[in-house]
Design an enzyme around this catalytic site. Structure first.
Site, mmCIF file in Angstrom:
data_model
loop_
_atom_site.group_PDB
_atom_site.id
_atom_site.type_symbol
_atom_site.label_atom_id
_atom_site.label_comp_id
_atom_site.label_asym_id
_atom_site.label_seq_id
_atom_site.Cartn_x
_atom_site.Cartn_y
_atom_site.Cartn_z
ATOM 1 N N LYS A 30 -67.035 46.700 33.446
ATOM 2 C CA LYS A 30 -67.454 45.518 34.213
ATOM 3 C C LYS A 30 -67.438 44.315 33.280
ATOM 4 O O LYS A 30 -68.072 44.335 32.221
ATOM 5 C CB LYS A 30 -68.853 45.722 34.793
ATOM 6 N N ASP A 32 -67.938 40.193 32.301
ATOM 7 C CA ASP A 32 -68.831 39.077 32.593
ATOM 8 C C ASP A 32 -68.029 37.777 32.530
ATOM 9 O O ASP A 32 -68.027 37.070 31.529
ATOM 10 C CB ASP A 32 -69.977 39.047 31.576
ATOM 11 N N GLU A 177 -71.229 44.598 29.655
ATOM 12 C CA GLU A 177 -72.060 44.304 30.821
ATOM 13 C C GLU A 177 -72.307 45.517 31.703
ATOM 14 O O GLU A 177 -73.377 45.665 32.278
ATOM 15 C CB GLU A 177 -71.421 43.196 31.657
#
Length: 326
Positions: A30, A32, A177
Site C-alpha cells: 500500500k 502513501d 504504510e
C-alpha cells in the site's frame, strides 16, 4: 484515439483473507501517495487524472516521457504518484508540495528537476483499443507486466500471490504504510469500493500527554471535540497534534470532567498550536493514541484515541518522541 474515462476502483478496509483462501489473493504494498489514472493515447501524449477526475498532468512534468513508453499502443493504466525520502520510502508530506501545482507549471518544472516524483503502476484497464475491466485481476496483472513499464520516474513493482501474512509483516518491518490484498479472479469495478480489494494500514501506537482541548459543537457542546496532545522533548512539551476520534460517549464525558479539573490559563506546549478556541490544561493526563506516520515536523498523521493510561505518570510517558529539529 479517444480513451474511455475510468474512475479508479477502491479498496475496503479490512483484515487478511483466511489462511485457507490465501492462495486466491495477490498482495501489493500500500503506497502513501496520490492515486492517478494514466491515459496514453498512443501518439506520445500522457494525461494523468486524480481520483476526483481532475486533470493533474501539469503538476508532474517529469512523467510526460511516459507517453512514448508504449509507442503507438493506447492504454489506460492505474497507479499511485509518490514522493520518496532519502530512504526510498513514500513521504506524503513531500508530495503535498507538488499536488497543488496544476496551475503553476513553472514551479512544477523546477521541483521536477530537483525532486522528481515516482509513479508506481499496478493495473491496466484498457489496452490496444480493448477494455480489460471484466478480465480477472490475474490476467490484467500479467498483461501489465508484459508491457515492461520501467523508466526514470515510473515502475511496475511485483505482486505476491499467497503468503499474505509474510507480506504484511514485511511492510511493517520496513516502515511501509500497509498492504492491499486483491482477489485473483476479481474484475475491475470503476468507482466502487469493493470487497475484492482489501486494504490493511499499518498503525503505530504512542503515549501522549494531554495539554489542551477544543470545544465540541452541536451535540458535543460542553464536551471536548478534540484533544491537543504532546510528547516530552529536551526543551519541554512538544505539540504533536490534535486527536478528534476514538471515544465513546461515556469516555468523552469522563474526559470532559478530567479536563475541567486540570484547567489552566497557560499553554503547556513549547510552541502554541494555532487555534483561537483552544482550552489549556496542566499536562498530567497520559493517553495512548494510534496513528499512521509522523510528518517531518513530528506531528501525528491520522491519530485516533485508544485509552487513558492511569498506570503511567507524565514523566514515564512519551519516551518514543523522535529527534526533530524545531
Amino acid at each position: 484515439m479517444t480513451l474511455p474515462l475510468i474512475a479508479p476502483m477502491l479498496a475496503t478496509p479490512g483484515r487478511l483473507p483466511p489462511v485457507a483462501q490465501d492462495t486466491r489473493w495477490a498482495y501489493e504494498t500500500k503506497q502513501d501517495g496520490q492515486r492517478a489514472v494514466v491515459y496514453l493515447a498512443g501518439g506520445g501524449s500522457v494525461v494523468l487524472r486524480a481520483r476526483s477526475g481532475e486533470d493533474i498532468t501539469a503538476a508532474y512534468p517529469e512523467l510526460l516521457p511516459l507517453g512514448d513508453a508504449l509507442g503507438g499502443t493506447p492504454a489506460v493504466l492505474d497507479g499511485e504518484i509518490l514522493a520518496l525520502d532519502e530512504q526510498g520510502r513514500a513521504d506524503f508530506q513531500l508530495l503535498q508540495s507538488r499536488m497543488g501545482l496544476v496551475q503553476a507549471p513553472g514551479r512544477a518544472a523546477r521541483l521536477a528537476a530537483t525532486a522528481p516524483v515516482h509513479l508506481v503502476l499496478f493495473d491496466v484497464l484498457h489496452l490496444g483499443g480493448r477494455s480489460l475491466l471484466r478480465s480477472p485481476y490475474l490476467r490484467r496483472r500479467s498483461r501489465l507486466e508484459e508491457l515492461a513499464l520501467a523508466g526514470p520516474c515510473w515502475s511496475t513493482p511485483g505482486a505476491l500471490v499467497g503468503h499474505g501474512r509474510e507480506a504484511l509483516e514485511a511492510t511493517r518491518a520496513h516502515g511501509l504504510e500497509g498492504l492491499v490484498c486483491k482477489r485473483l479472479d476479481s474484475a475491475y469495478e470503476p468507482g466502487v469500493r469493493s470487497r475484492a480489494w482489501i486494504k490493511i494500514r499499518n498503525m503505530r501506537v504512542a503515549d501522549v500527554l494531554v495539554g489542551g482541548w477544543l470545544p465540541g459543537k452541536g451535540r458535543l457542546t460542553g464536551l471536548p471535540g478534540a484533544l491537543l496532545v504532546g510528547q516530552r522533548s529536551g526543551t519541554g512539551l512538544r505539540y504533536v497534534g490534535g486527536v478528534g476520534t476514538g471515544w465513546s460517549e461515556a469516555e468523552r464525558t469522563e474526559l470532559a470532567a478530567l479536563l475541567r479539573a486540570a484547567a489552566t490559563d497557560a499553554c503547556p506546549f513549547d510552541s502554541v498550536p494555532r487555534s483561537a478556541d483552544a482550552r489549556w490544561v496542566v499536562p498530567r493526563l497520559v493517553g495512548e493514541v494510534r496513528y499512521s506516520t509522523r510528518t517531518r515536523a513530528g506531528l501525528l498523521r491520522q491519530p485516533s484515541w485508544l485509552r487513558l493510561r492511569p498506570d503511567l505518570t507524565p514523566e514515564e510517558s512519551a519516551a518514543d518522541l523522535p529527534d526533530i529539529s524545531p
